[in-house]
Design an enzyme around this catalytic site. Structure first.
Site, PDB file in Angstrom:
ATOM      1  N   PRO A   1      41.901  52.173 -33.478  1.00 23.04           N
ATOM      2  CA  PRO A   1      43.368  52.172 -33.373  1.00 23.04           C
ATOM      3  C   PRO A   1      43.850  52.368 -31.941  1.00 23.04           C
ATOM      4  O   PRO A   1      44.986  52.034 -31.623  1.00 23.04           O
ATOM      5  CB  PRO A   1      43.802  53.345 -34.251  1.00 23.04           C
ATOM      6  CG  PRO A   1      42.595  53.783 -35.000  1.00 23.04           C
ATOM      7  CD  PRO A   1      41.398  53.299 -34.264  1.00 23.04           C
TER       8      PRO A   1
ATOM      9  N   GLU B   1      35.880  59.786 -39.487  1.00 25.34           N
ATOM     10  CA  GLU B   1      36.979  60.086 -38.565  1.00 25.34           C
ATOM     11  C   GLU B   1      36.794  59.345 -37.253  1.00 25.34           C
ATOM     12  O   GLU B   1      37.705  59.256 -36.444  1.00 25.34           O
ATOM     13  CB  GLU B   1      37.093  61.595 -38.316  1.00 25.34           C
ATOM     14  CG  GLU B   1      37.335  62.413 -39.569  1.00 25.34           C
ATOM     15  CD  GLU B   1      38.441  61.831 -40.450  1.00 25.34           C
ATOM     16  OE1 GLU B   1      39.554  61.647 -39.950  1.00 25.34           O
ATOM     17  OE2 GLU B   1      38.152  61.567 -41.636  1.00 25.34           O
TER      18      GLU B   1
ATOM     19  N   ARG C   1      37.926  30.112 -36.235  1.00 27.39           N
ATOM     20  CA  ARG C   1      38.737  28.898 -36.405  1.00 27.39           C
ATOM     21  C   ARG C   1      39.114  28.243 -35.074  1.00 27.39           C
ATOM     22  O   ARG C   1      39.605  27.117 -35.054  1.00 27.39           O
ATOM     23  CB  ARG C   1      39.953  29.154 -37.293  1.00 27.39           C
ATOM     24  CG  ARG C   1      40.960  30.108 -36.738  1.00 27.39           C
ATOM     25  CD  ARG C   1      41.976  30.485 -37.811  1.00 27.39           C
ATOM     26  NE  ARG C   1      42.765  29.360 -38.283  1.00 27.39           N
ATOM     27  CZ  ARG C   1      43.661  28.698 -37.559  1.00 27.39           C
ATOM     28  NH1 ARG C   1      43.871  29.044 -36.316  1.00 27.39           N
ATOM     29  NH2 ARG C   1      44.343  27.695 -38.061  1.00 27.39           N
TER      30      ARG C   1
ATOM     31  N   ASP D   1      47.945  24.660 -33.073  1.00 30.45           N
ATOM     32  CA  ASP D   1      48.620  25.728 -33.803  1.00 30.45           C
ATOM     33  C   ASP D   1      49.896  26.084 -33.089  1.00 30.45           C
ATOM     34  O   ASP D   1      49.949  26.140 -31.871  1.00 30.45           O
ATOM     35  CB  ASP D   1      47.758  27.007 -33.838  1.00 30.45           C
ATOM     36  CG  ASP D   1      46.672  26.939 -34.892  1.00 30.45           C
ATOM     37  OD1 ASP D   1      46.643  25.945 -35.638  1.00 30.45           O
ATOM     38  OD2 ASP D   1      45.858  27.867 -34.949  1.00 30.45           O
TER      39      ASP D   1
HETATM   40  N1  4GX Z   1      42.506  48.345 -35.577  1.00 32.30           N
HETATM   41  N2  4GX Z   1      40.363  51.959 -37.669  1.00 32.30           N
HETATM   42  C1  4GX Z   1      38.088  52.442 -36.853  1.00 32.30           C
HETATM   43  C2  4GX Z   1      37.124  54.675 -37.174  1.00 32.30           C
HETATM   44  C3  4GX Z   1      37.062  54.932 -35.705  1.00 32.30           C
HETATM   45  C4  4GX Z   1      37.922  55.822 -35.053  1.00 32.30           C
HETATM   46  C5  4GX Z   1      37.787  56.006 -33.698  1.00 32.30           C
HETATM   47  C6  4GX Z   1      35.992  54.461 -33.705  1.00 32.30           C
HETATM   48  C7  4GX Z   1      36.812  55.339 -33.034  1.00 32.30           C
HETATM   49  C8  4GX Z   1      41.639  50.071 -36.628  1.00 32.30           C
HETATM   50  C9  4GX Z   1      42.842  49.398 -36.300  1.00 32.30           C
HETATM   51  C10 4GX Z   1      41.549  51.302 -37.415  1.00 32.30           C
HETATM   52  C11 4GX Z   1      40.395  53.250 -38.323  1.00 32.30           C
HETATM   53  C12 4GX Z   1      39.033  51.417 -37.436  1.00 32.30           C
HETATM   54  C13 4GX Z   1      39.436  54.238 -37.709  1.00 32.30           C
HETATM   55  N3  4GX Z   1      36.121  54.268 -35.018  1.00 32.30           N
HETATM   56  N4  4GX Z   1      40.662  49.383 -36.084  1.00 32.30           N
HETATM   57  N5  4GX Z   1      38.100  53.687 -37.610  1.00 32.30           N
HETATM   58  N6  4GX Z   1      44.075  49.753 -36.647  1.00 32.30           N
HETATM   59  O1  4GX Z   1      42.573  51.779 -37.847  1.00 32.30           O
HETATM   60  O2  4GX Z   1      41.170  48.330 -35.438  1.00 32.30           O
END
Ligand code: 4GX
Length: 256
Positions: free
Chosen positions: A89, A116, A154, A169
């Site tokens: 995130p 987490e 794609r 596109d």
């Molecule tokens: N866009 N998530 C990853 C676990 C995590 C947390 C911190 C590594 C570091 C997300 C998003 C997303 C939730 C994927 C937490 N991994 N990934 N995950 N929005 O929310 O890509």
């Protein structure tokens, strides 16, 4: 151009069905791109092969342990090492321009975190960049990786049908797409815009451009301001001004 996608995931099953489906599935089965999973659990030692542990400092949830994850990333990135990307995130928001750049690489290594998160030292030592699909919280990186893979594959030459191309596109032009219609020409008293039945392909192209411009200005003013203007845009908008009323309803159903 992209040849292989290596996904580091505790849930390789997640991709088993995914990699057989749709456009991505066809691209993989035709050998245009390869998708392989690397499971940290295969690098976990001990009878329990545990891949997560409690967070230092306390608090809820679990954190992915560094060593099994690091070994899986090292196997996935190869030698010489490819760029390693994690879905998180806090990553940079993916847009169509980033997708085009990712598709131009030889290899993608996508790290999907669960729980987490990942021990920060693994990110510091082995992750080169972080990408996000949007500001909401997933329970793992797998759906985010699937989104990225779908958008990237794609783009590859020969993946879309003969008369389509990713470069055409609407998003490649920085705009939302124009509306689409198919038969019947009257459905529940709603008509298809008459221009689409005219057979005048230049006029249809101008109408579509105008609809894409109207939609984008109305729904995504941010994209509209950033989109490159075409020389014809002013004329096209005068020919097809924004309609405030939907197309007239037919008095009664012609067909369905
Ligand atoms: N866009 N998530 C990853 C676990 C995590 C947390 C911190 C590594 C570091 C997300 C998003 C997303 C939730 C994927 C937490 N991994 N990934 N995950 N929005 O929310 O890509």
């Amino acid at each position: 151009m992209l040849k292989s996608i290596h996904v580091v995931t505790l849930f390789p099953d997640w991709f088993e069905h995914f990699k057989t489906l749709g456009l991505t599935g066809r691209a993989i089965s035709e050998g245009k791109v390869e998708l392989r999973c690397f499971d940290p659990r295969e690098h976990a030692s001990g009878v329990h092969r545990s891949v997560d542990d409690r967070p230092y400092g306390g608090g809820p949830g679990m954190v992915m342990r560094p060593e099994p994850l690091a070994l899986a990333i090292e196997a996935a990135r190869g030698d010489p090492p490819a760029v390693v990307s994690a879905l998180t995130p806090q990553g940079r928001r993916i847009d169509q321009q980033s997708i085009a750049r990712l598709a131009a690489r030889e290899q993608l290594v996508l790290v999907c975190g669960r729980y987490e998160g990942i021990d920060q030292r693994v990110i510091d030592a082995l992750v080169d960049e972080e990408w996000s699909i949007g500001d909401y919280v997933l329970s793992g990186g797998e759906p985010a990786a699937a989104v990225l893979i779908d958008a990237v594959v794609r783009q590859l030459p020969g993946v879309l049908g003969h008369d389509q191309s990713a470069g055409e596109d609407s998003f490649a032009a920085g705009l939302l797409d124009h509306p689409h219609y198919t038969r019947p020409d009257c459905w529940r008293r709603r008509a298809v815009p008459e221009v689409l039945l005219s057979g005048d392909h230049d006029r249809i192209a101008r109408w579509r451009r105008a609809q894409a411009l109207h939609r984008t200005r109305r729904l995504r003013p941010d994209l509209h301001s950033a989109a490159p203007a075409e020389p014809m845009d002013q004329a096209v908008l005068e020919e097809f001004p924004e309609e405030f009323l939907p197309p007239a309803l037919y008095p009664e159903d012609k067909s369905e």
